[in-house]
Write a protein that holds these residues in place. Structure first.
Motif, short mmCIF file in Angstrom:
data_model
loop_
_atom_site.label_atom_id
_atom_site.label_comp_id
_atom_site.label_asym_id
_atom_site.label_seq_id
_atom_site.Cartn_x
_atom_site.Cartn_y
_atom_site.Cartn_z
N MET A 39 10.93 2.28 -47.82
CA MET A 39 12.31 2.14 -47.34
C MET A 39 12.93 0.86 -47.90
SD MET A 39 12.12 0.76 -43.42
CE MET A 39 11.39 -0.84 -43.03
N ASN A 113 15.19 6.70 -45.59
CA ASN A 113 14.46 5.71 -46.36
C ASN A 113 15.27 4.44 -46.64
OD1 ASN A 113 16.30 6.83 -48.08
ND2 ASN A 113 14.89 7.02 -49.81
N THR A 144 12.38 3.20 -40.73
CA THR A 144 13.72 2.67 -40.42
C THR A 144 14.01 2.70 -38.92
OG1 THR A 144 14.65 4.88 -40.81
CG2 THR A 144 14.63 3.35 -42.67
#
Length: 343
Positions: A39, A113, A144
């Motif tokens: 991410m 992501n 996230t």
């Protein structure tokens, strides 16, 4: 126009809880994502419209969410646009030197992501959140949503000093109310406005957190992260309840202050009435004695005119007669005024 990167205060690409890159541009951040398990976390500070639209193109953000982020001054809310969450938070901090609450606004775009934060004020300090997450790889590898939780937790924890500051102000106001400070009404009004603004920043959080909790099963949220979010909900509930209590307490204090002011005014009117009554009594005494003394003066004035044709002017009993009239008139007036309570 300044490039969008000029508003990026920090950026990083993470995989398995570790920072693997610190890209300098948004395009580079996206290109550095090695797979779906990684991410990008980008933090922006006060971007202008064009810069925010440029960031929206990189992350494919919904135009309605971008418009809200541009306009700012939004109420706290949670919106889902496809796979992207758009969250608006209002941070708060208490200024001891001015005894005022300052509010900041934070917009969060949370995708599968990537997570993009847009700050419109100095608070909250997201660098502390990033440091915390980087020092806790087990939490950071949850993705996230874990970052979103950490930001929510930081904002809610930032309300605690505000609650303490407001409580201290209310305690001071209570002391001022019972000490008779004439300026306390204005302070009560100003503090009530701050509490109302604080309620507007905190109360919507409960609905937002309930919305996140409702999606736990649907979006397969990690159980450990669910516990963290429930803990944030508990803290937010406490803050909201305290804010509600502050507003009710200030309303009661304002009522008590109005009652005390009314009592003081009544006491002043009573004292003024008593002083006026005492003054009237003195005036009545002075007037009564003036009337008593005026009677012999009038008789003496009449018999002192020395006209030759005045009756009784050469009467042998005139002097005792005049004195008798004076004493009789004065005695009668004294008796009348005494019975009426003037003397």
């Amino acid at each position: 126009m300044a490039p969008v990167e000029s508003t990026v205060v920090n950026s990083g690409v993470y995989r398995d809880g570790e920072r693997i890159a610190s890209p300098s541009t948004l395009a580079e951040a996206l290109s550095c994502l090695p797979d779906s398990q990684s991410m990008a976390w980008i933090g922006m500070y006060r971007p202008d419209d064009a810069q925010l639209y440029a960031a929206a193109q990189h992350f494919d953000l919904h135009e309605l969410a971008v418009e809200d982020a541009i306009v700012a001054h939004q109420r706290p809310k949670l919106e889902r646009y496809g796979k992207t969450l758009f969250v608006v938070l209002r941070a708060a901090r208490y200024r001891d030197e001015t005894e005022r609450v300052e509010f900041g606004e934070l917009h969060i775009f949370c995708g599968p992501n990537f997570i993009l934060t847009v700050r419109h004020s100095e608070s909250p300090d997201l660098s502390a959140v990033r440091t915390r997450m980087e020092n806790d790889p087990d939490l950071l590898r949850l993705g996230t949503e874990a970052v979103l939780y950490a930001i929510l937790d930081a904002v809610v924890d930032g309300y605690a000093p505000v609650v303490a500051g407001l409580q201290n102000d209310i305690d001071e106001i209570e002391t001022e109310v019972f000490s008779g400070d004439p300026g306390v009404s204005r302070r009560i009004y100003e503090l009530t406005r701050e509490v109302i603004e604080f309620q507007r920043a905190t109360r919507p959080l409960l609905g937002m957190l309930r919305g996140l909790s409702a999606g736990f099963d649907k979006y397969h949220t990690d159980e450990e992260l669910q516990r963290y979010l429930r803990d944030v909900t508990d803290h937010a509930t406490t803050v909201v309840e305290r804010a509600d209590g502050f507003r009710q307490l200030l309303g009661n204090i304002l009522t008590v202050n109005a009652t005390l002011v009314s009592q003081n005014q009544n006491e002043e009117m009573r004292n003024l009435t008593q002083a006026s009554y005492a003054q009237n009594e003195e005036i009545k005494k002075v007037s009564a004695w003036a009337a008593i003394l005026f009677a012999p003066t009038l008789i003496g004035t009449v018999y002192g005119m020395n006209f030759d044709d005045m009756p009784e002017l050469h009467w042998h009993l005139g002097y005792p007669f005049a004195l008798s009239m004076m004493f009789l008139t004065c005695g009668s007036l004294y008796t009348i005024f005494k019975r009426r309570g003037w003397l």
